[in-house]
Design a protein around this motif. Sequence first.
Motif, PDB file in Angstrom:
ATOM      1  N   GLU A  80      37.423  27.917  41.092  1.00 30.40           N
ATOM      2  CA  GLU A  80      38.207  28.573  42.137  1.00 30.40           C
ATOM      3  C   GLU A  80      38.021  30.095  42.107  1.00 30.40           C
ATOM      4  O   GLU A  80      37.423  30.651  41.186  1.00 30.40           O
ATOM      5  CB  GLU A  80      39.691  28.243  41.971  1.00 30.40           C
ATOM      6  N   THR A  81      38.580  30.734  43.139  1.00 30.27           N
ATOM      7  CA  THR A  81      38.524  32.193  43.258  1.00 30.27           C
ATOM      8  C   THR A  81      39.882  32.769  42.872  1.00 30.27           C
ATOM      9  O   THR A  81      40.922  32.340  43.397  1.00 30.27           O
ATOM     10  CB  THR A  81      38.172  32.627  44.684  1.00 30.27           C
ATOM     11  N   VAL A  82      39.852  33.734  41.955  1.00 28.18           N
ATOM     12  CA  VAL A  82      41.087  34.347  41.445  1.00 28.18           C
ATOM     13  C   VAL A  82      41.045  35.845  41.721  1.00 28.18           C
ATOM     14  O   VAL A  82      40.061  36.516  41.374  1.00 28.18           O
ATOM     15  CB  VAL A  82      41.261  34.099  39.928  1.00 28.18           C
ATOM     16  N   LEU A  83      42.103  36.354  42.343  1.00 28.94           N
ATOM     17  CA  LEU A  83      42.254  37.791  42.570  1.00 28.94           C
ATOM     18  C   LEU A  83      43.124  38.359  41.454  1.00 28.94           C
ATOM     19  O   LEU A  83      44.308  38.040  41.350  1.00 28.94           O
ATOM     20  CB  LEU A  83      42.897  38.052  43.937  1.00 28.94           C
ATOM     21  N   VAL A  84      42.524  39.182  40.575  1.00 27.27           N
ATOM     22  CA  VAL A  84      43.225  39.768  39.428  1.00 27.27           C
ATOM     23  C   VAL A  84      43.662  41.182  39.792  1.00 27.27           C
ATOM     24  O   VAL A  84      42.822  42.027  40.149  1.00 27.27           O
ATOM     25  CB  VAL A  84      42.318  39.791  38.178  1.00 27.27           C
ATOM     26  N   VAL A  85      44.974  41.440  39.682  1.00 29.30           N
ATOM     27  CA  VAL A  85      45.520  42.752  40.028  1.00 29.30           C
ATOM     28  C   VAL A  85      46.258  43.288  38.805  1.00 29.30           C
ATOM     29  O   VAL A  85      47.266  42.724  38.373  1.00 29.30           O
ATOM     30  CB  VAL A  85      46.485  42.666  41.233  1.00 29.30           C
ATOM     31  N   GLU A  86      45.727  44.364  38.213  1.00 26.81           N
ATOM     32  CA  GLU A  86      46.303  44.950  36.995  1.00 26.81           C
ATOM     33  C   GLU A  86      45.958  46.431  36.967  1.00 26.81           C
ATOM     34  O   GLU A  86      44.791  46.813  37.111  1.00 26.81           O
ATOM     35  CB  GLU A  86      45.743  44.232  35.758  1.00 26.81           C
ATOM     36  N   ASP A  87      46.993  47.291  36.794  1.00 22.56           N
ATOM     37  CA  ASP A  87      46.738  48.732  36.813  1.00 22.56           C
ATOM     38  C   ASP A  87      46.142  49.244  35.507  1.00 22.56           C
ATOM     39  O   ASP A  87      45.560  50.325  35.472  1.00 22.56           O
ATOM     40  CB  ASP A  87      48.031  49.489  37.132  1.00 22.56           C
ATOM     41  N   GLU A  88      46.303  48.498  34.393  1.00 22.99           N
ATOM     42  CA  GLU A  88      45.684  48.892  33.129  1.00 22.99           C
ATOM     43  C   GLU A  88      44.231  48.402  33.103  1.00 22.99           C
ATOM     44  O   GLU A  88      43.960  47.194  33.132  1.00 22.99           O
ATOM     45  CB  GLU A  88      46.462  48.303  31.958  1.00 22.99           C
ATOM     46  N   GLU A  89      43.277  49.356  33.018  1.00 26.57           N
ATOM     47  CA  GLU A  89      41.866  48.996  33.150  1.00 26.57           C
ATOM     48  C   GLU A  89      41.409  48.055  32.041  1.00 26.57           C
ATOM     49  O   GLU A  89      40.652  47.108  32.286  1.00 26.57           O
ATOM     50  CB  GLU A  89      41.007  50.268  33.134  1.00 26.57           C
ATOM     51  N   GLY A  90      41.888  48.282  30.792  1.00 26.15           N
ATOM     52  CA  GLY A  90      41.474  47.431  29.685  1.00 26.15           C
ATOM     53  C   GLY A  90      41.920  45.996  29.861  1.00 26.15           C
ATOM     54  O   GLY A  90      41.162  45.050  29.601  1.00 26.15           O
ATOM     55  N   VAL A  91      43.159  45.811  30.311  1.00 20.58           N
ATOM     56  CA  VAL A  91      43.662  44.461  30.537  1.00 20.58           C
ATOM     57  C   VAL A  91      42.924  43.810  31.693  1.00 20.58           C
ATOM     58  O   VAL A  91      42.554  42.629  31.631  1.00 20.58           O
ATOM     59  CB  VAL A  91      45.182  44.497  30.819  1.00 20.58           C
ATOM     60  N   ARG A  92      42.683  44.585  32.749  1.00 22.17           N
ATOM     61  CA  ARG A  92      41.990  44.031  33.922  1.00 22.17           C
ATOM     62  C   ARG A  92      40.578  43.574  33.563  1.00 22.17           C
ATOM     63  O   ARG A  92      40.141  42.489  33.966  1.00 22.17           O
ATOM     64  CB  ARG A  92      41.955  45.086  35.035  1.00 22.17           C
ATOM     65  N   ALA A  93      39.861  44.384  32.786  1.00 26.20           N
ATOM     66  CA  ALA A  93      38.497  44.013  32.403  1.00 26.20           C
ATOM     67  C   ALA A  93      38.493  42.779  31.502  1.00 26.20           C
ATOM     68  O   ALA A  93      37.636  41.894  31.642  1.00 26.20           O
ATOM     69  CB  ALA A  93      37.826  45.193  31.684  1.00 26.20           C
ATOM     70  N   ALA A 113      38.647  41.730  41.341  1.00 26.43           N
ATOM     71  CA  ALA A 113      39.515  42.616  40.557  1.00 26.43           C
ATOM     72  C   ALA A 113      40.019  43.756  41.421  1.00 26.43           C
ATOM     73  O   ALA A 113      39.286  44.288  42.265  1.00 26.43           O
ATOM     74  CB  ALA A 113      38.770  43.153  39.335  1.00 26.43           C
ATOM     75  N   ALA A 114      41.269  44.139  41.218  1.00 29.20           N
ATOM     76  CA  ALA A 114      41.883  45.252  41.943  1.00 29.20           C
ATOM     77  C   ALA A 114      42.799  46.005  40.996  1.00 29.20           C
ATOM     78  O   ALA A 114      43.428  45.416  40.113  1.00 29.20           O
ATOM     79  CB  ALA A 114      42.660  44.757  43.159  1.00 29.20           C
ATOM     80  N   LYS A 115      42.904  47.329  41.180  1.00 31.10           N
ATOM     81  CA  LYS A 115      43.670  48.164  40.254  1.00 31.10           C
ATOM     82  C   LYS A 115      45.139  48.291  40.638  1.00 31.10           C
ATOM     83  O   LYS A 115      45.953  48.724  39.821  1.00 31.10           O
ATOM     84  CB  LYS A 115      43.043  49.546  40.162  1.00 31.10           C
ATOM     85  N   ASP A 116      45.504  47.967  41.872  1.00 30.61           N
ATOM     86  CA  ASP A 116      46.909  48.030  42.292  1.00 30.61           C
ATOM     87  C   ASP A 116      47.089  47.175  43.540  1.00 30.61           C
ATOM     88  O   ASP A 116      46.152  46.521  44.013  1.00 30.61           O
ATOM     89  CB  ASP A 116      47.364  49.480  42.547  1.00 30.61           C
ATOM     90  N   GLY A 117      48.316  47.207  44.107  1.00 30.57           N
ATOM     91  CA  GLY A 117      48.618  46.341  45.240  1.00 30.57           C
ATOM     92  C   GLY A 117      47.834  46.682  46.490  1.00 30.57           C
ATOM     93  O   GLY A 117      47.310  45.785  47.181  1.00 30.57           O
ATOM     94  N   GLU A 118      47.711  47.953  46.808  1.00 29.93           N
ATOM     95  CA  GLU A 118      46.975  48.350  48.011  1.00 29.93           C
ATOM     96  C   GLU A 118      45.497  47.994  47.874  1.00 29.93           C
ATOM     97  O   GLU A 118      44.865  47.524  48.833  1.00 29.93           O
ATOM     98  CB  GLU A 118      47.151  49.856  48.247  1.00 29.93           C
ATOM     99  N   ASP A 119      44.934  48.232  46.692  1.00 25.50           N
ATOM    100  CA  ASP A 119      43.532  47.870  46.467  1.00 25.50           C
ATOM    101  C   ASP A 119      43.343  46.362  46.607  1.00 25.50           C
ATOM    102  O   ASP A 119      42.333  45.888  47.165  1.00 25.50           O
ATOM    103  CB  ASP A 119      43.113  48.347  45.077  1.00 25.50           C
ATOM    104  N   ALA A 120      44.315  45.582  46.115  1.00 23.70           N
ATOM    105  CA  ALA A 120      44.215  44.127  46.210  1.00 23.70           C
ATOM    106  C   ALA A 120      44.222  43.665  47.669  1.00 23.70           C
ATOM    107  O   ALA A 120      43.469  42.760  48.051  1.00 23.70           O
ATOM    108  CB  ALA A 120      45.366  43.477  45.442  1.00 23.70           C
TER     109      ALA A 120
END
Length: 603
Positions: A475-488, A503-510
């Motif tokens: 499946e396709t998963v959209l990961v939204v996390e402002d902490e870069e280390g956790v997101r990666a 991957a997105a860094k915040d809500g607007e980016d997502a």
Amino acid sequence: MGWVLSSLLTRAVSDWEWQNTAALVQREVRMAGLETAFGDPGALQTRERWGRQFSTMLKSLPEVVRVKVWNREAEILWSDEKNLIGRRFPGNEELQHALTGEIEVEIKHLVKAEQAYERVFQTAAEIYVPIFATGDGHVLGAVEVYKTPERLLATIRRGRMVIWGISLAGAATLYLILLPLFTQVYRRQVEEETLRAHATRLETEVAQRTQQLLQAQKMQAVGLLAGGIAHDFNNLLTVIIGRCQLLLHRSPPDEPLALNIGLIHSTAQSAARLTGQLLAFSRKQVLERRVLDLNVAVADLGKMLRRVIGENVTLATVLAPTSGLVNADRAQLEQVILNLVVNARDAMPDGGRLTVETAIVDRDAGAAEGAPGPPPGRYVVLSVRDTGVGMDAATQARIFEPFFTTKEPGRGTGLGLSTVFGVIEQHDGHVTVASTPGEGTTFTIYLPRVEQPRIETVAPAPVEPAAAAPRRGAETVLVVEDEEGVRALVSEILRERGYTVLAAKDGEDALSVAERWTSPIDLLLTDVVMPGPSGPELAERLSAARPATRVLYMTGYSDVPATECNPLLQKPFTPLSLTRAVQEALAPSGVPGERASMPALFC
């Protein structure tokens, strides 16, 4: 003429004294809210609680030394002499007159035994004050107060001396001047003393309330700081633990590098437990609350507690005769009990007695006013009492602060009692401490009582085989996390399991990523607290455009208002727990047991 005038003076001053005393007593009854106690005084423990407070209030009035409370059946509901409580005296004529609505007074000259009890006063006035119902005005009972009318008798003696001295020189004319004068002077003296006593009592209450407010504000500020630190630290631990497990998975177990990585991993796990205690203190952890019987929880812990305290400490468990139902997270409640027991054990290095007791308590408005403890209501009470070294006032003022400890270095983290404070506050409860150096300590926990006949039990979570691993995903998963280390880290783990990751860094980016992606997005995996739109706000906006997209939250804590039911992944998490949580979130809702292992958020 002198005899007549002195008699009139005695009568006028005495009548005003008794009427004023009765008015003050009736006012105190109304202010204390004790009108209901005449019909339902409660059990002996309840009587002693409101009786002591009511007696203290009345003794703050001028010259009051003893108090009795009677009901209409001539039964003593409360007395300073405990052996009289519950006894009936139907032959008391003064009481019977008072129960008709009249104020009755009897002047007694005390014998030597009574003088010793009454602090060597020679004369006492027994005043029977009728208490009327607020509505229809019928007599509820009577309050008997003992006064030492030394000031009244002294005023009468002075008045008589003056009257007899001037009776031969126009006593009739002077009487018209002296009577109002003496009465007014005496009345002003009594009113001033009453006002001073009331002002002293108010000053004491204001000082107590101010101290309680300052302590609550300090604990709130420390809690906010601890919660923020724990949240940020959980993000760091998520990366450390996740990277360690990825490296361990990719390295041969016999290499020295793998041993070092394993040490880092175990140390990070210990740090994760500390952040969990900080979250408990700051009241930002996720609870799984059920209705349970506190008696059962304490009884089930009995064997483990005996192993914890050792052989030189005697453990006594005293359970309430009736079930005490509370709405609580059982695991957290057991942690509270264990922390208090360990703290008590450490306070008794040479052995002693440890008592764990439960009780059902009804706190009325009179008992709760100005006293330490929760507001009025029905509570299930847990007390942990030891006979250890005790604490002074300065130590008691700081015991719930994180990292404060009186133990030797290396023997404690200073988070045990702060965890107790945070867990109980998150359960809408209250915790108090009473301690005297050299005599021991008592911690008392008040939890709101639940009026529910059926107790919900928590079924144990199914244990999966150790070798079982989550299936690979497509499946396709959209990961939204402002902490870069956790997101990666999250993106790498999911890609290795076969998922397509956006991957997105915040809500607007997502929202921008989702708008550009033309294929379906099966799952939104988002942090709860982020710059800009929060996790729930992002889920709401994305669901409007993609209603088929499921949502999985991840967070270091959760105090966001409820919006909808979605599973929650608690930080710090491992690669295995992450992939299992994603798999369960994507599982069809009709598959039994698929989504039962994770707590629900925003329900």
